[in-house]
Design an enzyme around this catalytic site. Structure first.
Site, PDB file in Angstrom:
ATOM      1  N   ASN A  78      40.371  11.584   6.537  1.00 61.24           N
ATOM      2  CA  ASN A  78      41.721  11.276   6.069  1.00 61.24           C
ATOM      3  C   ASN A  78      41.556  10.386   4.834  1.00 61.24           C
ATOM      4  O   ASN A  78      41.314   9.190   4.952  1.00 61.24           O
ATOM      5  CB  ASN A  78      42.484  10.550   7.184  1.00 61.24           C
ATOM      6  CG  ASN A  78      43.930  10.285   6.813  1.00 61.24           C
ATOM      7  OD1 ASN A  78      44.364  10.591   5.696  1.00 61.24           O
ATOM      8  ND2 ASN A  78      44.664   9.697   7.735  1.00 61.24           N
ATOM      9  N   ARG A 118      42.831  15.884   6.666  1.00 59.83           N
ATOM     10  CA  ARG A 118      44.270  15.706   6.770  1.00 59.83           C
ATOM     11  C   ARG A 118      44.855  15.780   5.362  1.00 59.83           C
ATOM     12  O   ARG A 118      44.411  15.054   4.467  1.00 59.83           O
ATOM     13  CB  ARG A 118      44.573  14.338   7.383  1.00 59.83           C
ATOM     14  CG  ARG A 118      46.039  14.125   7.547  1.00 59.83           C
ATOM     15  CD  ARG A 118      46.346  12.831   8.236  1.00 59.83           C
ATOM     16  NE  ARG A 118      47.777  12.740   8.401  1.00 59.83           N
ATOM     17  CZ  ARG A 118      48.387  11.737   8.986  1.00 59.83           C
ATOM     18  NH1 ARG A 118      47.681  10.731   9.460  1.00 59.83           N
ATOM     19  NH2 ARG A 118      49.686  11.729   9.102  1.00 59.83           N
ATOM     20  N   HIS A 121      54.370  13.998   9.506  1.00 66.10           N
ATOM     21  CA  HIS A 121      53.844  13.726  10.858  1.00 66.10           C
ATOM     22  C   HIS A 121      53.754  15.021  11.679  1.00 66.10           C
ATOM     23  O   HIS A 121      53.784  14.991  12.907  1.00 66.10           O
ATOM     24  CB  HIS A 121      54.755  12.768  11.657  1.00 66.10           C
ATOM     25  CG  HIS A 121      54.838  11.381  11.123  1.00 66.10           C
ATOM     26  ND1 HIS A 121      56.021  10.688  11.093  1.00 66.10           N
ATOM     27  CD2 HIS A 121      53.903  10.556  10.633  1.00 66.10           C
ATOM     28  CE1 HIS A 121      55.816   9.479  10.593  1.00 66.10           C
ATOM     29  NE2 HIS A 121      54.523   9.375  10.301  1.00 66.10           N
ATOM     30  N   ARG A 144      60.290   1.231   5.029  1.00 65.33           N
ATOM     31  CA  ARG A 144      61.158   2.222   4.365  1.00 65.33           C
ATOM     32  C   ARG A 144      62.585   2.108   4.892  1.00 65.33           C
ATOM     33  O   ARG A 144      62.790   1.890   6.088  1.00 65.33           O
ATOM     34  CB  ARG A 144      60.656   3.648   4.626  1.00 65.33           C
ATOM     35  CG  ARG A 144      59.304   3.951   4.039  1.00 65.33           C
ATOM     36  CD  ARG A 144      59.025   5.455   4.141  1.00 65.33           C
ATOM     37  NE  ARG A 144      57.662   5.762   3.770  1.00 65.33           N
ATOM     38  CZ  ARG A 144      56.755   6.248   4.626  1.00 65.33           C
ATOM     39  NH1 ARG A 144      57.074   6.502   5.873  1.00 65.33           N
ATOM     40  NH2 ARG A 144      55.530   6.506   4.204  1.00 65.33           N
ATOM     41  N   GLU A 181      46.447  12.946  16.498  1.00 65.95           N
ATOM     42  CA  GLU A 181      46.406  13.876  15.366  1.00 65.95           C
ATOM     43  C   GLU A 181      44.981  14.343  15.106  1.00 65.95           C
ATOM     44  O   GLU A 181      44.747  15.477  14.717  1.00 65.95           O
ATOM     45  CB  GLU A 181      46.980  13.182  14.118  1.00 65.95           C
ATOM     46  CG  GLU A 181      48.461  12.919  14.250  1.00 65.95           C
ATOM     47  CD  GLU A 181      48.961  11.861  13.281  1.00 65.95           C
ATOM     48  OE1 GLU A 181      49.448  12.249  12.229  1.00 65.95           O
ATOM     49  OE2 GLU A 181      48.859  10.653  13.592  1.00 65.95           O
TER      50      GLU A 181
END
Ligand code: ADP
Length: 399
Positions: free
Chosen positions: A7, A90, A179, A240, A384
């Site tokens: 990743n 990823r 996601h 956010r 994941e």
């Protein structure tokens, strides 16, 4: 087969080595501060013990990749890099091009490059990770697993924005969702865990971490999700702002003499729990302890999150004409019994009943609803990495 999961971020590279014969983690590590003063690599064994640590200049992702392979060999988990059967990357944004994972080719890289405008921070970094691994391990197959892929089954009525249609055609302006690998893993895993067939089931997955998103899944396929063109849309998150009136951008820009880019940066990095509570933290654990201690703005931040989550879950119940299973996952979803109880108790009218004692747990797979609850509510820790490793193994075995 041993699969390496990578990743890559703009200045970091996280990796895990997994033995896919038994799906067991062999080692995990992280290179930080690539091309920044203080760059380092730290690798840990599955029990969390640090096994390798390098502190040295790491000028780019190629050097980071070389160091990663050195660390894997020095720690003794592999004797040579030939033992790595494949690398799974990823990748943030696959646009409309990718509805599933794929073997990386020149065309695939060109597509990832094409979607840089949609994922300006992540896609270039993901590409650097891919190209670094290709340079260092030229004969090892590489696989791309996209964060957007699972959401590609959404119907147009869910993914279109109400701006002129041409913008969709010309620039790909639409909801993509993120996601996806987590939503795919959790929505699938919960069916295995409950021993139910995904076909005919309506599932809501609440991925609540630093970034948060919800998905509505019918028959194992995503029909709606809360993040949009970018990960800014949807729920209030750590830093956010989530969904708000788009006119805020111009209004704030004009009043504060900021550019739209600066406003967007503020909305991504200085808003959410951090911006509302105003105590320099976006960590839910801090927000909880501040709120419990009577901090008004932390309490407001928490209430906003709970309220928005309730509304979003409610909207997905309406979108699917019902719900069979609600899952909580990621940092807050897995470790926040208070949030789960508070939000789920708002659905008592629907016949949702939570077993408070069972719910009082962290980070494990569990059904937290009572046997007579009309909806099954579960905690499913996300994974994941295993999804990336499984896709990688499956694709490489077909080569
Ligand atoms: P990311 O989106 O970066 O993967 P995570 O899924 O790790 O984030 O979620 C981070 C959030 O989860 C933080 O708000 C943090 O407070 C919360 N969190 C993580 N671990 C715990 C824990 N053990 N107990 C309570 N909250 C936790």
């Amino acid at each position: 087969m041993k699969v390496l999961i990578v990743n890559a971020g703009s200045s970091s590279l996280k990796y895990q080595l997994v033995d896919m014969d038994n799906e067991e983690l062999i080692a995990k590590g992280q290179v930080e501060r690539i091309n920044i003063e203080g760059s380092n690599l730290k690798q840990k064994a599955p029990d969390g013990k640090v096994t390798v640590e390098y502190k040295e200049p790491i000028k780019d992702h190629v050097v980071a990749t070389q160091l990663m392979l050195k660390a894997l060999q020095e720690s003794g988990v592999i004797k040579s890099m030939d033992e790595i059967g494949a690398v799974g990357h990823r990748v943030l944004h696959g646009g409309e091009e990718f509805c599933e994972s794929c073997i990386i080719t020149e065309e695939v890289k060109a597509c990832i490059r094409k979607f840089i405008p949609l994922g300006p921070l992540h896609n270039p970094a993901n590409l650097m990770g891919i190209e670094a691994c290709e340079a260092v391990m030229p004969t090892t197959p590489q696989v791309a697993v996209f964060d957007t892929a699972f959401h590609q089954t959404m119907p147009p009525k869910a993914f279109m924005y109400g701006v002129p249609y041409e913008y969709y055609k010309e620039m790909g302006v639409r909801r993509y969702g993120f996601h996806g690998t987590s939503h795919r893993y959790v929505s699938k895993r919960v069916c295995e865990f409950l021993n139910i067939d995904p076909v005919g089931k309506k599932i809501i997955v609440c991925h609540l971490g630093n970034g948060s998103s919800l998905s509505a899944v019918v028959d194992g396929k995503c029909v709606d999700t809360s993040m949009g063109l970018t990960p800014l849309e949807g729920l209030l998150m750590g830093t956010r702002c989530g969904s708000c009136d788009p006119a805020l951008v111009q209004f704030i820009a004009n009043n504060k003499n900021m550019t739209p880019d600066q406003v967007l940066n503020m909305m991504n990095k200085e808003s959410g729990l951090l911006g509302i509570a105003g105590e320099g933290t976006s960590d839910m654990r801090d927000i909880d302890s501040l709120a419990d201690g009577g901090h008004e703005r932390a309490s407001l931040a928490r209430n906003m999150l709970y309220y928005q989550l309730k509304k979003l879950i409610g909207s997905y119940i309406a979108a699917m004409n019902g719900v069979d299973v609600i899952c909580f996952t990621a940092g807050i979803g897995e470790n926040g019994p208070e949030l789960r109880e508070a939000v789920m108790s708002e659905f008592a009218w629907l016949g949702v009943k939570i077993d408070k004692e069972v719910n009082n747990c962290k980070g494990k797979e569990v059904v937290i609803s009572t046997p007579d609850s009309k909806v099954t509510v579960c905690v499913i820790p996300t994974n994941e990495e295993i999804m990336i490793a499984r896709d990688t193994k499956e694709l490489v075995e077909k080569l």
